[in-house]
Design a protein around this motif. Structure first.
Motif, PDB file in Angstrom:
ATOM      1  N   LEU A  63     -47.262  33.620   5.223  1.00 45.77           N
ATOM      2  CA  LEU A  63     -46.776  33.911   3.878  1.00 45.77           C
ATOM      3  C   LEU A  63     -45.960  32.751   3.301  1.00 45.77           C
ATOM      4  O   LEU A  63     -46.133  32.407   2.123  1.00 45.77           O
ATOM      5  CB  LEU A  63     -45.958  35.203   3.884  1.00 45.77           C
ATOM      6  CG  LEU A  63     -45.444  35.700   2.536  1.00 45.77           C
ATOM      7  CD1 LEU A  63     -46.584  35.867   1.534  1.00 45.77           C
ATOM      8  CD2 LEU A  63     -44.692  37.011   2.709  1.00 45.77           C
ATOM      9  N   PRO A  64     -45.075  32.097   4.085  1.00 46.81           N
ATOM     10  CA  PRO A  64     -44.371  30.931   3.544  1.00 46.81           C
ATOM     11  C   PRO A  64     -45.320  29.821   3.078  1.00 46.81           C
ATOM     12  O   PRO A  64     -45.044  29.143   2.092  1.00 46.81           O
ATOM     13  CB  PRO A  64     -43.503  30.453   4.718  1.00 46.81           C
ATOM     14  CG  PRO A  64     -43.256  31.687   5.518  1.00 46.81           C
ATOM     15  CD  PRO A  64     -44.530  32.481   5.399  1.00 46.81           C
ATOM     16  N   ASP A  65     -46.455  29.649   3.790  1.00 49.03           N
ATOM     17  CA  ASP A  65     -47.439  28.646   3.368  1.00 49.03           C
ATOM     18  C   ASP A  65     -48.015  29.003   1.996  1.00 49.03           C
ATOM     19  O   ASP A  65     -48.205  28.130   1.142  1.00 49.03           O
ATOM     20  CB  ASP A  65     -48.578  28.545   4.389  1.00 49.03           C
ATOM     21  CG  ASP A  65     -48.129  27.925   5.697  1.00 49.03           C
ATOM     22  OD1 ASP A  65     -47.129  27.188   5.685  1.00 49.03           O
ATOM     23  OD2 ASP A  65     -48.781  28.190   6.729  1.00 49.03           O
ATOM     24  N   VAL A  66     -48.302  30.284   1.805  1.00 49.81           N
ATOM     25  CA  VAL A  66     -48.850  30.734   0.524  1.00 49.81           C
ATOM     26  C   VAL A  66     -47.829  30.532  -0.594  1.00 49.81           C
ATOM     27  O   VAL A  66     -48.160  30.041  -1.679  1.00 49.81           O
ATOM     28  CB  VAL A  66     -49.253  32.223   0.606  1.00 49.81           C
ATOM     29  CG1 VAL A  66     -49.712  32.737  -0.763  1.00 49.81           C
ATOM     30  CG2 VAL A  66     -50.366  32.416   1.636  1.00 49.81           C
ATOM     31  N   ILE A  67     -46.582  30.885  -0.320  1.00 51.63           N
ATOM     32  CA  ILE A  67     -45.522  30.730  -1.323  1.00 51.63           C
ATOM     33  C   ILE A  67     -45.344  29.266  -1.698  1.00 51.63           C
ATOM     34  O   ILE A  67     -45.204  28.919  -2.880  1.00 51.63           O
ATOM     35  CB  ILE A  67     -44.204  31.320  -0.794  1.00 51.63           C
ATOM     36  CG1 ILE A  67     -44.346  32.834  -0.618  1.00 51.63           C
ATOM     37  CG2 ILE A  67     -43.045  30.998  -1.738  1.00 51.63           C
ATOM     38  CD1 ILE A  67     -43.193  33.473   0.119  1.00 51.63           C
ATOM     39  N   GLU A  68     -45.357  28.386  -0.689  1.00 53.49           N
ATOM     40  CA  GLU A  68     -45.200  26.954  -0.955  1.00 53.49           C
ATOM     41  C   GLU A  68     -46.360  26.432  -1.783  1.00 53.49           C
ATOM     42  O   GLU A  68     -46.178  25.587  -2.665  1.00 53.49           O
ATOM     43  CB  GLU A  68     -45.101  26.184   0.359  1.00 53.49           C
ATOM     44  CG  GLU A  68     -45.042  24.670   0.187  1.00 53.49           C
ATOM     45  CD  GLU A  68     -43.946  24.193  -0.737  1.00 53.49           C
ATOM     46  OE1 GLU A  68     -44.168  23.191  -1.472  1.00 53.49           O
ATOM     47  OE2 GLU A  68     -42.869  24.819  -0.762  1.00 53.49           O
ATOM     48  N   ALA A 108     -45.584  44.028   1.765  1.00 50.51           N
ATOM     49  CA  ALA A 108     -45.352  43.045   2.833  1.00 50.51           C
ATOM     50  C   ALA A 108     -44.576  41.842   2.310  1.00 50.51           C
ATOM     51  O   ALA A 108     -43.634  41.363   2.957  1.00 50.51           O
ATOM     52  CB  ALA A 108     -46.686  42.602   3.423  1.00 50.51           C
ATOM     53  N   ALA A 109     -44.956  41.363   1.126  1.00 46.47           N
ATOM     54  CA  ALA A 109     -44.269  40.205   0.554  1.00 46.47           C
ATOM     55  C   ALA A 109     -42.858  40.572   0.122  1.00 46.47           C
ATOM     56  O   ALA A 109     -41.918  39.798   0.334  1.00 46.47           O
ATOM     57  CB  ALA A 109     -45.059  39.662  -0.632  1.00 46.47           C
ATOM     58  N   ARG A 110     -42.678  41.755  -0.475  1.00 46.83           N
ATOM     59  CA  ARG A 110     -41.335  42.175  -0.883  1.00 46.83           C
ATOM     60  C   ARG A 110     -40.413  42.308   0.319  1.00 46.83           C
ATOM     61  O   ARG A 110     -39.237  41.940   0.256  1.00 46.83           O
ATOM     62  CB  ARG A 110     -41.394  43.496  -1.653  1.00 46.83           C
ATOM     63  CG  ARG A 110     -42.079  43.406  -2.998  1.00 46.83           C
ATOM     64  CD  ARG A 110     -41.619  44.517  -3.939  1.00 46.83           C
ATOM     65  NE  ARG A 110     -41.711  45.834  -3.341  1.00 46.83           N
ATOM     66  CZ  ARG A 110     -42.784  46.617  -3.404  1.00 46.83           C
ATOM     67  NH1 ARG A 110     -43.859  46.196  -4.035  1.00 46.83           N
ATOM     68  NH2 ARG A 110     -42.767  47.806  -2.857  1.00 46.83           N
ATOM     69  N   THR A 111     -40.941  42.834   1.416  1.00 49.29           N
ATOM     70  CA  THR A 111     -40.148  42.956   2.649  1.00 49.29           C
ATOM     71  C   THR A 111     -39.747  41.581   3.155  1.00 49.29           C
ATOM     72  O   THR A 111     -38.604  41.363   3.585  1.00 49.29           O
ATOM     73  CB  THR A 111     -40.942  43.705   3.729  1.00 49.29           C
ATOM     74  OG1 THR A 111     -41.292  45.007   3.246  1.00 49.29           O
ATOM     75  CG2 THR A 111     -40.128  43.845   5.012  1.00 49.29           C
ATOM     76  N   TYR A 112     -40.682  40.643   3.105  1.00 44.01           N
ATOM     77  CA  TYR A 112     -40.389  39.276   3.554  1.00 44.01           C
ATOM     78  C   TYR A 112     -39.269  38.667   2.704  1.00 44.01           C
ATOM     79  O   TYR A 112     -38.315  38.083   3.238  1.00 44.01           O
ATOM     80  CB  TYR A 112     -41.649  38.424   3.457  1.00 44.01           C
ATOM     81  CG  TYR A 112     -41.396  36.950   3.682  1.00 44.01           C
ATOM     82  CD1 TYR A 112     -41.269  36.429   4.962  1.00 44.01           C
ATOM     83  CD2 TYR A 112     -41.276  36.079   2.598  1.00 44.01           C
ATOM     84  CE1 TYR A 112     -41.019  35.076   5.166  1.00 44.01           C
ATOM     85  CE2 TYR A 112     -41.023  34.729   2.790  1.00 44.01           C
ATOM     86  CZ  TYR A 112     -40.908  34.238   4.081  1.00 44.01           C
ATOM     87  OH  TYR A 112     -40.653  32.910   4.276  1.00 44.01           O
ATOM     88  N   PHE A 113     -39.379  38.799   1.375  1.00 38.15           N
ATOM     89  CA  PHE A 113     -38.363  38.239   0.484  1.00 38.15           C
ATOM     90  C   PHE A 113     -37.009  38.907   0.714  1.00 38.15           C
ATOM     91  O   PHE A 113     -35.965  38.242   0.703  1.00 38.15           O
ATOM     92  CB  PHE A 113     -38.786  38.395  -0.981  1.00 38.15           C
ATOM     93  CG  PHE A 113     -39.900  37.499  -1.397  1.00 38.15           C
ATOM     94  CD1 PHE A 113     -39.844  36.137  -1.141  1.00 38.15           C
ATOM     95  CD2 PHE A 113     -41.024  37.997  -2.040  1.00 38.15           C
ATOM     96  CE1 PHE A 113     -40.872  35.292  -1.522  1.00 38.15           C
ATOM     97  CE2 PHE A 113     -42.061  37.164  -2.424  1.00 38.15           C
ATOM     98  CZ  PHE A 113     -41.986  35.811  -2.160  1.00 38.15           C
ATOM     99  N   TYR A 114     -37.021  40.227   0.902  1.00 36.90           N
ATOM    100  CA  TYR A 114     -35.766  40.947   1.135  1.00 36.90           C
ATOM    101  C   TYR A 114     -35.085  40.427   2.400  1.00 36.90           C
ATOM    102  O   TYR A 114     -33.873  40.151   2.397  1.00 36.90           O
ATOM    103  CB  TYR A 114     -36.043  42.448   1.256  1.00 36.90           C
ATOM    104  CG  TYR A 114     -34.812  43.262   1.575  1.00 36.90           C
ATOM    105  CD1 TYR A 114     -33.939  43.680   0.568  1.00 36.90           C
ATOM    106  CD2 TYR A 114     -34.507  43.597   2.894  1.00 36.90           C
ATOM    107  CE1 TYR A 114     -32.805  44.413   0.863  1.00 36.90           C
ATOM    108  CE2 TYR A 114     -33.366  44.325   3.199  1.00 36.90           C
ATOM    109  CZ  TYR A 114     -32.529  44.733   2.188  1.00 36.90           C
ATOM    110  OH  TYR A 114     -31.396  45.441   2.480  1.00 36.90           O
ATOM    111  N   ASN A 115     -35.848  40.299   3.471  1.00 37.53           N
ATOM    112  CA  ASN A 115     -35.281  39.805   4.726  1.00 37.53           C
ATOM    113  C   ASN A 115     -34.802  38.359   4.593  1.00 37.53           C
ATOM    114  O   ASN A 115     -33.782  37.970   5.175  1.00 37.53           O
ATOM    115  CB  ASN A 115     -36.305  39.915   5.856  1.00 37.53           C
ATOM    116  CG  ASN A 115     -36.584  41.353   6.245  1.00 37.53           C
ATOM    117  OD1 ASN A 115     -35.737  42.226   6.059  1.00 37.53           O
ATOM    118  ND2 ASN A 115     -37.765  41.613   6.778  1.00 37.53           N
TER     119      ASN A 115
END
Length: 202
Positions: A63-68, A108-115
């Protein structure tokens, strides 16, 4: 794969557009002989655009790769109407899906950002505690008056001996760190990190 929408130019376009709109897509691939040759942008009027390598990512990318990748696109096309999208390829280089920014709003992405934000808040709070020690009044002075009054009120009603930092929001921590160069150095923040803090506060 069920939601992978594409258009073969031999087929009617309207049903494809309706399905894409239902899925909140702003771009769909154009398929010819089983291969994606171009993409169709949903601007006015709809336009065909060629594909570039930056529009592809591996199916096992994090997911960090996608965000970048999206962040890179935003920096490169900040003043453009170019839609953000990435085609997902499997190990055989076959396109098996498409990712758009709207997908980052899924659970899944919202959980990642929250954490991620929770971890950032813990790091900043710990750094502020170490930097100021028991100088609670100095921390309060670094806050806007309204926020300082709020924290003082909370402290006055607290049953336990809880420090000021306990009641600070992440935005409060950002402001404090932003105003202390020594604290930025302790956190090893780079200029790009400081710029990011400024954008988050805007």
């Amino acid at each position: 794969r069920e939601d992978f929408v594409y258009w073969n130019e031999l087929d009617p376009l309207n049903p494809v557009l309706q399905r894409a709109e239902h899925l909140n897509l702003n771009v769909i691939p154009i398929v010819e002989d089983g291969n994606i040759e171009e993409v169709l942008w949903f601007d006015t009027p709809h336009t065909k655009r060629p594909l570039t390598s930056e529009r592809f990512i591996a199916v096992d990318a994090s997911l960090p790769d996608v965000i970048e990748r999206f962040a890179h696109h935003h920096r490169q096309y900040a003043n453009s109407t170019s839609p953000s999208y990435i085609f997902v390829q499997d190990a055989d280089k076959q396109v098996v899906g498409i990712v758009t920014p709207s997908d980052l709003n899924k659970l899944a992405a919202r959980t990642y950002f929250y954490n991620l934000l929770a971890k950032l808040e813990m790091i900043f709070a710990s750094a502020v505690r170490r930097y100021y020690g028991d100088k609670q009044a100095v921390i309060l002075k670094a806050l806007p008056d309204e926020r300082a009054d709020y924290v003082i009120d909370k402290l006055s009603h607290a049953d336990l001996q809880i420090g000021v930092v306990h009641f600070l929001y992440l935005t409060d921590l950002f402001k404090i760190v932003d105003n202390e160069n020594d604290l930025q150095s302790q956190l090893e923040l780079k200029e790009a990190d400081i710029d990011a803090l400024h954008r988050l506060q805007d």
